[in-house]
Design an enzyme around this catalytic site. Structure first.
Site, short mmCIF file in Angstrom:
data_model
loop_
_atom_site.label_atom_id
_atom_site.label_comp_id
_atom_site.label_asym_id
_atom_site.label_seq_id
_atom_site.Cartn_x
_atom_site.Cartn_y
_atom_site.Cartn_z
CB CYS A 7 -0.92 0.02 1.21
SG CYS A 7 -2.37 -1.04 1.04
CG ASN A 87 3.76 -17.71 -2.50
OD1 ASN A 87 3.71 -18.86 -2.94
ND2 ASN A 87 4.82 -16.94 -2.65
CG HIS A 98 1.84 -10.28 -3.88
ND1 HIS A 98 1.49 -10.28 -2.55
CD2 HIS A 98 2.90 -11.12 -3.99
CE1 HIS A 98 2.29 -11.08 -1.89
NE2 HIS A 98 3.16 -11.62 -2.73
CG HIS A 100 4.99 -14.18 -6.98
ND1 HIS A 100 6.17 -13.70 -6.46
CD2 HIS A 100 4.15 -14.32 -5.92
CE1 HIS A 100 6.05 -13.55 -5.14
NE2 HIS A 100 4.83 -13.92 -4.79
P1 AMP Z 1 4.98 -13.57 -0.97
O1 AMP Z 1 5.85 -14.53 -0.24
O2 AMP Z 1 4.15 -14.19 -2.05
O3 AMP Z 1 4.20 -12.68 -0.02
O4 AMP Z 1 5.97 -12.63 -1.78
C1 AMP Z 1 6.34 -11.35 -1.43
C2 AMP Z 1 7.33 -10.93 -2.48
O5 AMP Z 1 7.49 -9.53 -2.42
C3 AMP Z 1 8.73 -11.56 -2.28
O6 AMP Z 1 9.07 -12.30 -3.45
C4 AMP Z 1 9.63 -10.35 -2.05
O7 AMP Z 1 10.90 -10.50 -2.65
C5 AMP Z 1 8.82 -9.22 -2.69
N1 AMP Z 1 9.07 -7.90 -2.12
C6 AMP Z 1 8.97 -7.54 -0.82
N2 AMP Z 1 9.22 -6.23 -0.67
C7 AMP Z 1 9.47 -5.74 -1.92
C8 AMP Z 1 9.81 -4.45 -2.43
N3 AMP Z 1 9.94 -3.39 -1.63
N4 AMP Z 1 10.00 -4.32 -3.76
C9 AMP Z 1 9.87 -5.39 -4.58
N5 AMP Z 1 9.55 -6.63 -4.16
C10 AMP Z 1 9.35 -6.81 -2.84
ZN ZN Z 2 -1.82 -3.22 1.34
#
Ligand code: AMP
Ligand code: ZN
Length: 110
Positions: A7, A87, A98, A100
């Protein structure tokens, strides 16, 4: 949500270059890529996870997958391997839904 990193990025409180932005979602590269191409497609609306989606999010989900298809085309992934992943549970680290997009060679498990 004030304490949600995605956010804060969406509200531009944390600087981030977007690959794509619409009224409903943003796309930027994963900071810790698991594949040659690793983008995050993130609805602007704070939805915690899959279990928090409602019927009214149908158009949003359609836009997510149309955006995936545009990214696939823009990055020449149609003739290569790509996957779209969400995930959940303990595998989800950022509690803001989100998607991937992973393309090319997969380096490690997301
Ligand atoms: P999840 O485990 O599906 O919640 O994945 C979260 C993803 O967000 C991970 O692959 C992180 O590397 C990525 N992530 C977290 N913070 C950032 C950020 N500031 N910019 C880009 N990617 C991020
Ligand atoms: Zn949020």
């Amino acid at each position: 949500m004030d304490d949600c990193i995605f956010c804060r990025i969406i509200k531009k409180e944390i600087p981030k270059e977007f690959i794509y932005e619409s009224d409903n979602l943003v796309v930027f590269p994963d900071i810790n890529p698991s594949a040659d191409i690793h983008f995050l497609i993130i609805p602007k609306k704070h939805i915690k996870g899959i279990g928090d989606l409602t019927d009214s999010d149908g158009l949003l989900l359609s836009e997510v997958y149309k955006t995936v298809d545009k990214l696939v085309t823009d990055n020449n992934l149609n003739d290569k391997l790509y996957r779209v992943m969400v995930n959940g549970g303990k595998a989800q680290h950022v509690p803001h839904l989100h998607f991937h997009l992973l393309g090319g060679n997969w380096k490690k498990f997301v």
